[in-house]
Motif scaffolding. Structure first.
Motif, PDB file in Angstrom:
ATOM      1  N   GLY A 164      21.738  40.419  66.743  1.00 56.01           N
ATOM      2  CA  GLY A 164      22.557  39.561  65.882  1.00 56.01           C
ATOM      3  C   GLY A 164      22.225  39.581  64.408  1.00 56.01           C
ATOM      4  O   GLY A 164      21.999  38.534  63.807  1.00 56.01           O
ATOM      5  N   CYS A 165      22.235  40.761  63.785  1.00 50.13           N
ATOM      6  CA  CYS A 165      22.123  40.881  62.329  1.00 50.13           C
ATOM      7  C   CYS A 165      22.957  42.079  61.913  1.00 50.13           C
ATOM      8  O   CYS A 165      22.509  43.202  62.135  1.00 50.13           O
ATOM      9  CB  CYS A 165      20.672  41.032  61.895  1.00 50.13           C
ATOM     10  N   CYS A 189      27.235  34.924  58.001  1.00 55.69           N
ATOM     11  CA  CYS A 189      27.505  36.135  57.214  1.00 55.69           C
ATOM     12  C   CYS A 189      28.708  36.890  57.749  1.00 55.69           C
ATOM     13  O   CYS A 189      29.107  37.890  57.169  1.00 55.69           O
ATOM     14  CB  CYS A 189      26.276  37.031  57.153  1.00 55.69           C
ATOM     15  N   GLN A 240      25.210  38.479  62.129  1.00 57.28           N
ATOM     16  CA  GLN A 240      25.317  37.551  63.260  1.00 57.28           C
ATOM     17  C   GLN A 240      26.393  37.995  64.254  1.00 57.28           C
ATOM     18  O   GLN A 240      27.395  38.600  63.877  1.00 57.28           O
ATOM     19  CB  GLN A 240      25.674  36.150  62.737  1.00 57.28           C
ATOM     20  N   CYS A 287      19.850  33.070  60.382  1.00 52.94           N
ATOM     21  CA  CYS A 287      19.685  34.471  60.005  1.00 52.94           C
ATOM     22  C   CYS A 287      18.340  34.929  60.562  1.00 52.94           C
ATOM     23  O   CYS A 287      17.291  34.432  60.143  1.00 52.94           O
ATOM     24  CB  CYS A 287      19.680  34.594  58.488  1.00 52.94           C
TER      25      CYS A 287
HETATM   26 FE1  F3S Z   1      23.456  38.189  58.175  1.00 55.32          FE
HETATM   27 FE2  F3S Z   1      20.965  37.497  57.792  1.00 55.32          FE
HETATM   28 FE3  F3S Z   1      21.524  39.828  58.841  1.00 55.32          FE
HETATM   29  S1  F3S Z   1      22.626  37.090  56.418  1.00 55.32           S
HETATM   30  S2  F3S Z   1      23.448  40.356  57.897  1.00 55.32           S
HETATM   31  S3  F3S Z   1      21.957  37.841  59.783  1.00 55.32           S
HETATM   32  S4  F3S Z   1      20.053  39.442  57.218  1.00 55.32           S
END
Ligand code: F3S
Length: 386
Positions: A285-286, A116, A288, A342
């Motif tokens: 890591g969101c 992402c 990532q 993810c």
């Molecule tokens: Fe990416 Fe998954 Fe977070 S797509 S923004 S790691 S919800």
């Protein structure tokens, strides 16, 4: 909507039935938002990478595209994989269509970045490029930090744009919708960018906020934007004197702000869990993590050992870089699990419903059983900081 001869011909079916359907979808999408024309795009980014049951119709459409031999017309990246191999439930109950979905995506010619943060390496737009991206955090970064132009497209609309090479011109593709709407003042002692993003998303919802100058790093902009795009429908923000379309307040606002809001330290601190030691899993890591971001956090685990499961989730190309660094081995020695998936998808059906602590406002918003903590709160939770 006025179409040019090439677009008319695609719509008439000169390039086959499925291509005509894709064009019809793009046209109707544009008409719904008052677009007057379609414009060519430089790239696409697809969000549909989770092989879950409810995506049956999506997978059927991809099959039809493949059956007519169609491929994406522009460079097209895709979102992360969802942790198919993480556990028995993910493999056999949740992501049962994962392998066939990935085969179909390959067949239509995507770049298999599975990340992402595509804008870091795999799909880097230039200022002013028109795009058809899905994935709210990536859209936010492209518009706000890079000055490219994309709406928050949905799954399937993103595919139709990638196949036809066109997107309707409305919303954030137009100058008028990219100007500042809400002025944001900061009364903060210690910056916590994801928390600020989360608070702003709740306050401004779908408006364009302009934050008074603060020297955010690129990583902070990424994590703030990801949170803001989740807790609100924000597709673009500005930071005075930092982001490309906001050299100063006079340029970014073409009229007086609709509203001025002040975010305080108390607003940020209110998001944090009080007892971070109550958590069962720590996830970084969101969106990532990049290699640079990971190295900064990994330093803090050197010669230590985590007391509860702790995950680093990196984009695959960033993980390749991280693996070449001596801190990668130190990270494994500390007991950290390093993943390319993810985390939100991977942990949606976690066993024992263990509570997660994370410095991600996006995970806080979307996933049940998640607590928010600053980076230090998360380090305390996994026992490497007193
Ligand atoms: Fe990416 Fe998954 Fe977070 S797509 S923004 S790691 S919800």
């Amino acid at each position: 909507m006025k179409l040019n001869p090439e677009q008319e011909s695609i719509l008439k079916g000169d390039n086959g039935r499925v291509m005509a359907m894709a064009m019809e979808t793009v046209v109707k999408y544009g008409e719904a938002f008052g677009a007057k024309k379609l414009v060519p795009i430089k790239s696409a980014h697809l969000a549909g990478t989770f092989g879950i049951g409810p995506y049956r119709a999506y997978i059927q459409v991809l099959r039809q595209i493949v059956s007519e031999g169609l491929r994406v017309k522009v460079p097209t990246t895709v979102n992360p994989k969802p942790g198919y191999d993480l556990n028995f439930i993910n493999r056999h109950i949740v992501f049962t269509n994962q392998q066939s979905l990935e085969q179909l995506l390959t067949a239509i010619g995507i770049t298999p970045n599975y990340s992402c943060v595509c804008y870091e390496k795999a799909n880097v737009p230039s200022f002013g490029d028109r795009l058809a991206w899905a994935e709210s955090s990536a859209v936010q970064f492209a518009n706000s930090v890079l000055g490219a132009r994309t709406n928050r497209n949905s799954i399937l609309i993103d595919v139709c744009c990638a196949i036809t090479g066109f997107t309707p011109e409305f919303g954030y593709l137009l100058d008028a919708h990219r100007r500042g709407q809400i002025l944001v003042k900061l009364n903060i002692k210690k910056m916590d960018a994801p928390a600020l993003g989360y608070v702003l998303g709740r306050k401004v919802v779908d408006k364009v906020p302009v934050i008074e100058h603060y020297p955010f790093t690129r990583i902070e902009l990424k994590n703030m934007g990801g949170s803001m795009a989740a807790s609100g429908g924000v597709a673009m923000f500005h930071v005075e004197g930092l982001t490309p379309e906001a050299p100063d307040m006079k340029t970014v606002f073409d009229r007086p702000p609709m509203e001025t809001i002040t975010v305080t330290q108390e607003d940020l601190d209110a998001l944090r869990i009080r007892k971070s030691e109550m958590s069962g899993i720590v996830i970084f890591g969101c969106p990532q993590m990049t290699c640079e971001e990971t190295l900064a956090i990994a330093e803090r685990f050197v010669n230590k050992r985590v007391e509860i499961p702790t995950w680093f989730c990196l984009a695959p190309d960033e993980l390749t870089l991280f693996k070449a660094h001596y801190l990668y081995g130190k990270t494994l020695d500390a007991g950290i699990t390093v993943s390319q998936d993810c985390p939100l998808a991977a942990f949606s059906m976690r066993l024992n419903r263990k509570r997660i602590i994370t410095p991600s406002g996006k995970m806080l918003y979307y996933l049940k059983g998640v607590n928010y903590g600053t980076e230090d709160d998360c380090l305390r939770a996994c026992g490497v900081l007193q």
